[in-house]
Scaffold this motif. Structure first.
Motif, short mmCIF file in Angstrom:
data_model
loop_
_atom_site.label_atom_id
_atom_site.label_comp_id
_atom_site.label_asym_id
_atom_site.label_seq_id
_atom_site.Cartn_x
_atom_site.Cartn_y
_atom_site.Cartn_z
N PHE A 124 12.87 8.50 -5.62
CA PHE A 124 11.58 7.97 -6.03
C PHE A 124 11.10 8.61 -7.33
CE2 PHE A 124 10.77 7.45 -1.22
CZ PHE A 124 11.34 6.19 -1.22
N LYS A 125 11.29 9.91 -7.45
CA LYS A 125 10.85 10.62 -8.66
C LYS A 125 11.63 10.14 -9.88
CE LYS A 125 9.84 15.20 -10.52
NZ LYS A 125 8.56 14.67 -11.03
N ASP A 126 12.93 9.91 -9.70
CA ASP A 126 13.74 9.43 -10.82
C ASP A 126 13.27 8.06 -11.28
OD1 ASP A 126 15.71 9.36 -12.71
OD2 ASP A 126 17.38 9.18 -11.32
N VAL A 180 0.83 -1.21 0.00
CA VAL A 180 0.00 0.00 0.00
C VAL A 180 0.87 1.25 0.00
CG1 VAL A 180 -1.68 1.34 1.32
CG2 VAL A 180 -1.97 -1.14 1.08
N LEU A 181 1.87 1.28 0.88
CA LEU A 181 2.73 2.47 0.94
C LEU A 181 3.63 2.59 -0.28
CD1 LEU A 181 3.93 3.07 4.60
CD2 LEU A 181 2.42 4.44 3.18
N ALA A 182 4.08 1.48 -0.82
CA ALA A 182 4.91 1.55 -2.03
C ALA A 182 4.12 2.18 -3.18
CB ALA A 182 5.39 0.16 -2.43
N GLN A 183 2.84 1.82 -3.29
CA GLN A 183 2.01 2.41 -4.34
C GLN A 183 1.72 3.87 -4.05
OE1 GLN A 183 1.03 0.97 -7.35
NE2 GLN A 183 0.59 3.15 -7.69
N ALA A 238 3.83 14.59 -0.27
CA ALA A 238 4.36 13.74 0.79
C ALA A 238 4.14 14.37 2.16
CB ALA A 238 5.84 13.48 0.56
N LYS A 239 4.33 15.68 2.24
CA LYS A 239 4.12 16.39 3.51
C LYS A 239 2.65 16.34 3.91
CE LYS A 239 5.05 20.70 5.97
NZ LYS A 239 3.74 20.69 6.66
N LYS A 240 1.78 16.48 2.93
CA LYS A 240 0.34 16.43 3.21
C LYS A 240 -0.05 15.07 3.79
CE LYS A 240 -4.17 17.17 1.04
NZ LYS A 240 -4.88 17.53 -0.23
N LEU A 241 0.50 14.00 3.20
CA LEU A 241 0.22 12.66 3.71
C LEU A 241 0.80 12.48 5.11
CD1 LEU A 241 -0.89 9.81 3.24
CD2 LEU A 241 1.32 9.21 2.22
N SER A 242 2.01 12.98 5.32
CA SER A 242 2.65 12.87 6.63
C SER A 242 1.89 13.65 7.69
CB SER A 242 4.10 13.37 6.55
OG SER A 242 4.75 13.27 7.79
N ASP A 288 2.67 6.99 -6.45
CA ASP A 288 1.70 8.00 -6.88
C ASP A 288 2.20 9.41 -6.54
OD1 ASP A 288 0.09 5.94 -7.73
OD2 ASP A 288 -1.20 5.97 -5.95
N ILE A 289 2.77 9.58 -5.35
CA ILE A 289 3.28 10.88 -4.95
C ILE A 289 4.45 11.30 -5.83
CG2 ILE A 289 4.55 12.06 -3.10
CD1 ILE A 289 2.77 10.58 -1.10
N ALA A 290 5.34 10.36 -6.11
CA ALA A 290 6.52 10.66 -6.93
C ALA A 290 6.14 11.08 -8.35
CB ALA A 290 7.46 9.46 -6.97
#
Length: 276
Positions: free
Chosen positions: A120-122, A79-82, A97-101, A86-88
């Motif tokens: 992650f973005k790369d 779940v977190l990997a997906q 990412a900050k919003k989720l945190s 999605d965030i990346a």
């Protein structure tokens, strides 16, 4: 920074230890460029929370990508990997990412600093994949319940999940106040509730998320009762099973999937873990 790198064969530690100031150092890049083409898997064993580990992994990923490495395997559940994937893929991943945190503090283990997201973005920007093969984190129940609530089309399932999400949120708040892992929701997730949810869940995704919630309760339970061998054994078997599921899917696309692993060094060593 000190760094130990080795290829698939057993190389002498001293001969393959490097001290360098940046990742463009020839002592690092020459060794990596020589060894990477010989391997199918690259393992990076980390001490969690050190920003340089994310930078190192990114440097290795950039060197390995031309050799067919497009998959990063990390120490989270699926779940977190997906969610990280999605965030990346967003235009402003750090804001997301900050919003989720902020919504679920400390629900993401080991990847709650800005230094990991360029990696992650790369991976995502270049068509790669992020695999999460670990158990669900103890502070993550509230996030996974929220995931199920947001994605299910089953009204009865959602109705059952909403108060459980609140209980998990309350239990997390209590655990922070009391500084106790034992008051998080994993200890209160009982078999009757789990079986009822499994009956209400209808999709493969829903049942898989629930399976991992119960499995993580079992694994943490072994540790809490000082059954350290069982804790490590069951966690290891779970990680292998999760990896194999990803790997079998990857085989449909390529004959030899190449994977970079970024996992904790202490409990992901070859043989018996030092934490037993």
């Amino acid at each position: 920074m000190p760094l130990w790198l080795s290829a698939q064969e057993d190389l002498h530690l001293i001969e393959n230890s490097f001290q360098f100031d940046d990742f463009s150092s020839s002592s690092f890049t020459d060794f990596a460029k020589e060894q990477i083409p010989k391997c199918q898997f690259i393992f990076i064993g980390e001490q969690h929370g050190i920003k340089e580990v994310g930078q190192l992994t990114h440097a290795i990923y950039q060197l390995a990508q031309p050799e067919g490495y497009h998959t990063l395997c990390i120490e989270t559940d699926r779940v977190l990997a997906q969610r990280i994937t999605d965030i990346a893929a967003m235009k402003k991943p750090l804001e997301a990412a900050k919003k989720l945190s902020d919504a679920f503090p400390f629900a993401i283990p080991f990847y709650n600093t800005k230094d990991d997201y360029p990696l992650f973005k790369d991976v995502v920007d270049n068509g790669g994949h992020i695999w999460g093969i670990d158990q669900t984190f103890m502070a993550q129940f509230r996030l996974n319940f929220d995931h199920l609530i947001q994605t299910t089309e089953n009204a009865s399932f959602k109705e059952k999940l909403i108060p459980l999400r609140q209980r998990a949120l309350d239990a997390y708040a209590t655990s922070i106040e009391q500084k106790s892992f034992e008051t998080m929701f994993w200890t209160g997730y009982d078999q009757a509730t789990h079986e009822q949810l499994m009956t209400l869940g209808t999709t493969e995704d829903e049942k898989d998320v629930l399976y991992h919630l119960w499995k993580t309760k079992e694994i943490y339970g072994y540790h809490a009762t000082k059954k350290y061998y069982e804790n490590n054994e069951e966690r290891g078997k779970l990680m292998k099973a999760n990896f194999n599921a990803y790997y079998k899917e990857a085989l449909k696309q390529t004959e030899t999937p190449k994977v970079i692993f970024k996992l904790g060094a202490t409990h992901a060593t070859r043989g018996v873990s030092l934490t037993i």
